[in-house]
Design an enzyme around this catalytic site. Structure first.
Site, PDB file in Angstrom:
ATOM      1  N   CYS A  89       0.861  -1.192   0.000  1.00 40.74           N
ATOM      2  CA  CYS A  89       0.000   0.000   0.000  1.00 40.74           C
ATOM      3  C   CYS A  89       0.888   1.230   0.000  1.00 40.74           C
ATOM      4  O   CYS A  89       1.964   1.234   0.609  1.00 40.74           O
ATOM      5  CB  CYS A  89      -0.862   0.067   1.265  1.00 40.74           C
ATOM      6  SG  CYS A  89      -2.053  -1.246   1.437  1.00 40.74           S
ATOM      7  N   ASP A  90       0.421   2.261  -0.643  1.00 40.99           N
ATOM      8  CA  ASP A  90       1.107   3.543  -0.564  1.00 40.99           C
ATOM      9  C   ASP A  90       0.093   4.663  -0.714  1.00 40.99           C
ATOM     10  O   ASP A  90      -0.861   4.553  -1.484  1.00 40.99           O
ATOM     11  CB  ASP A  90       2.168   3.671  -1.654  1.00 40.99           C
ATOM     12  CG  ASP A  90       3.066   4.874  -1.411  1.00 40.99           C
ATOM     13  OD1 ASP A  90       3.990   4.757  -0.586  1.00 40.99           O
ATOM     14  OD2 ASP A  90       2.826   5.939  -2.016  1.00 40.99           O
TER      15      ASP A  90
END
Lengths: 236, 236
Positions: A89-90
């Site tokens: 995730c970012d």
């Protein structure tokens, strides 16, 4: 074929796979815990600047997905990831078309919060899921394949965030707590920053850093039902 | 006059008042804790059905504010509330114009979740703040005054909530965890229910049961700056 047959057996006696979160963000771990999704954290160094430099024309939204993928692929390549699902995730905050990362210093945080006061931005969270239950592909790392051949799938969740008008003294008090210095966009809605949150338009969990409903959709494409983790916990 | 002079002194050396939460909801306590707002919980019995029966034409939104006020006034009348600010909150979920409370049984929860699948409702949270720092007014309880004379102020925060399509097996797994049985609207977004949350349009904290930005606005009308609690914690 055994991979496809497995979910049916799971329905009666849920035995969901191991999930690895390829992010050391405590907020993401907390979100998964509160959502009843057991997981372990495993991270591998990703040169985020190099990834961004490789895509100079990427929008903030595209950058969030590119970095989520880079994090997931770096961890999926580790021997310790064999047999698991890996989630990268970012999050990238966009204000006036610009991507704003972590401010790091009190001075930068103060400036940015003053610019956000009474206005709205967008928080983009990229999600990338790689299924390593079948083991690793032989040959070069996944990054050298094109998107279609990569052993993973991605989805973006973006949410508008509207901030209250903040007085200078309030901004000063918020910065003094230290919270905004290490948050993308200089705020977090699941902590003190919630005081300045007027509204969200989208999944609020995407603002925190991991959209659980997006994860549910990604898992479904891998033949995994998120609720099987709950059922396994109830059965225990 | 001393009441008005106090905030200025607080600015240099924050010494914010005591906040009492007139609700025993663990979700609200957790929200306040995460927002850095120290408080204690004090509840008093309120006959919610009698309050609702007294306003048969109230909308779901109006009902949430009426019940928040009733809870706050019941606690503000207690001797233990003297010298504090008292906050009452109540949440009502509206689907198709109907107010839906807690389902209590698995059967009702299953029916409601099936009705919510792939659709949107509205979560209304009423907030009522009473300032008892000047002590109690002599005479009858506040409920016998009209709205203008009551020693409190209220604000409603409503947020649209859009649910994912849920399979029957997913609804069954969610109900089996027990979580939806005791939640207004049969779901919570800060727990397992987040898996089925597509989007929120409004303050997500109102969906959990207490809008921190709404509390900030109410506190400001009482001359109290929410961030003073953070400053007091940093100074310690």
């Amino acid at each position: 074929m055994t991979v496809h047959a497995a979910p049916r057996a799971h329905h009666l006696q849920p035995h969901p796979p191991t999930l690895i979160l390829a992010s050391k963000s405590p907020a993401r771990t907390k979100l998964l815990e509160e959502a009843g999704i057991p997981h372990r954290v495993l991270v591998s160094d990703v040169d985020e600047e190099a990834v961004a430099a490789g895509h100079p024309d990427a929008t903030p939204a595209e950058t969030a997905l590119l970095l989520a993928r880079a994090k997931a692929e770096a961890v999926a390549a580790l021997p310790a990831a064999t047999g698991a699902l890996v989630l990268g995730c970012d999050s990238v905050f966009e204000l006036d078309g610009q991507a704003l990362g972590k401010p790091y210093t009190a001075e930068v945080a103060r400036e940015r919060l003053a610019a956000m006061s009474g206005r709205a931005g967008v928080l983009h969270t990229g999600h990338w899921l790689i299924d390593v239950r079948g083991g690793h592909e032989p040959g070069p790392a996944a990054g050298t394949h094109d998107a279609g051949a990569a052993p993973g799938r991605g989805q973006l969740a973006s949410a508008g965030v509207e901030f209250s008008e903040m007085q200078e003294a309030e901004i000063g008090a918020y910065v003094a707590t230290g919270e905004p210095l290490h948050c993308a966009g200089s705020f977090t809605i699941d902590g003190l920053g919630g005081a300045f949150l007027n509204r969200v338009d989208g999944d609020p969990h995407a603002v925190v850093g991991l959209s659980v409903s997006t994860l549910r959709a990604l898992l479904a494409t891998a033949g995994v039902r998120l609720t099987d983790w709950w059922a396994a916990a109830v059965d225990r």
